[in-house]
Design an enzyme around this catalytic site. Structure first.
Site, PDB file in Angstrom:
ATOM      1  N   ASN A  74      38.848  27.493  43.866  1.00  0.00           N
ATOM      2  CA  ASN A  74      37.542  26.888  44.059  1.00  0.00           C
ATOM      3  C   ASN A  74      37.223  25.957  42.884  1.00  0.00           C
ATOM      4  OD1 ASN A  74      34.922  26.438  45.136  1.00  0.00           O
ATOM      5  ND2 ASN A  74      34.908  28.501  45.985  1.00  0.00           N
TER       6      ASN A  74
ATOM      7  N   HIS B 233      44.836  32.618  20.818  1.00  0.00           N
ATOM      8  CA  HIS B 233      45.093  32.323  19.410  1.00  0.00           C
ATOM      9  C   HIS B 233      45.473  33.610  18.680  1.00  0.00           C
ATOM     10  CE1 HIS B 233      43.603  28.240  19.793  1.00  0.00           C
ATOM     11  NE2 HIS B 233      42.617  28.730  20.527  1.00  0.00           N
TER      12      HIS B 233
ATOM     13  N   ALA C  35      32.503  39.134  40.554  1.00  0.00           N
ATOM     14  CA  ALA C  35      32.005  38.013  39.757  1.00  0.00           C
ATOM     15  C   ALA C  35      31.741  38.421  38.315  1.00  0.00           C
ATOM     16  CB  ALA C  35      30.729  37.461  40.386  1.00  0.00           C
TER      17      ALA C  35
END
Length: 175
Positions: A82, A112, A157
């Site tokens: 999406n 990192h 979500a």
């Protein structure tokens, strides 16, 4: 051993390496071109994606897509990304069949160094991510390096996936 070889073998490497920088610039140029195309230019979009993502069998990718290299992304048929999906593919990122990825999702195979001095020196490490068949990642999901998400799983979500999930798992944000 080159920095590319170190990166692909999941060792620490310098992302500022000339070869890696050139590869990322080429991918970013193609992402830019893809994102500037009119949505109705489907043939042109597919053609551009074929050069950016040569290891993706078939995909529908919405506007706002970004990746670091493209060539390390592998997908079976039926991938849907999406709007505004970002894939940091310093290591292999593999999608199974019929995977749905919600808007604003980040799939980050690269991170990192945890040590401040090494981080300031520019050391990075990438670890492969594997997403199984029929997985659905909701909007604003973040998948971290080294994670495997088993087939048929659903990630709700705004969830951060920091460890692997077995097949048929539903992971939601806790209240």
């Amino acid at each position: 051993m080159t920095e590319l070889e170190k990166m692909l073998s999941e060792q620490y490497y310098f992302a500022t390496d000339k070869q890696l920088s050139q590869m990322r610039m080429q991918a970013k140029q193609r992402c830019f071109e893809f994102n500037q195309l009119c949505p109705s230019k489907i043939k042109q979009k597919k053609s551009l994606l074929a050069t950016l993502l040569p290891n993706v069998k078939s995909a529908w990718i919405e506007h706002g897509f970004q990746c670091d290299y493209g060539v390390h992304i592998h997908a079976e048929h039926g991938l849907f990304l999406n709007h505004n999906v970002i894939i940091l593919d310093g290591a292999q990122v593999t999608f199974g069949k019929n995977v749905l990825v919600g808007p604003n999702t980040v799939i980050a195979a690269t991170s990192h160094h945890m040590d401040a001095v090494d981080r300031q020196r520019g050391l990075c490490r990438s670890k492969a991510i594997h997403i199984g068949d029929a997985v659905w990642l909701g909007a604003n999901v973040t998948v971290l390096p080294g994670v495997t998400i088993g087939a048929n799983s659903v990630v709700g979500a705004s969830v951060v996936v920091s460890s692997s999930l077995p097949a048929n798992t539903v992971l939601q944000q806790s209240n």
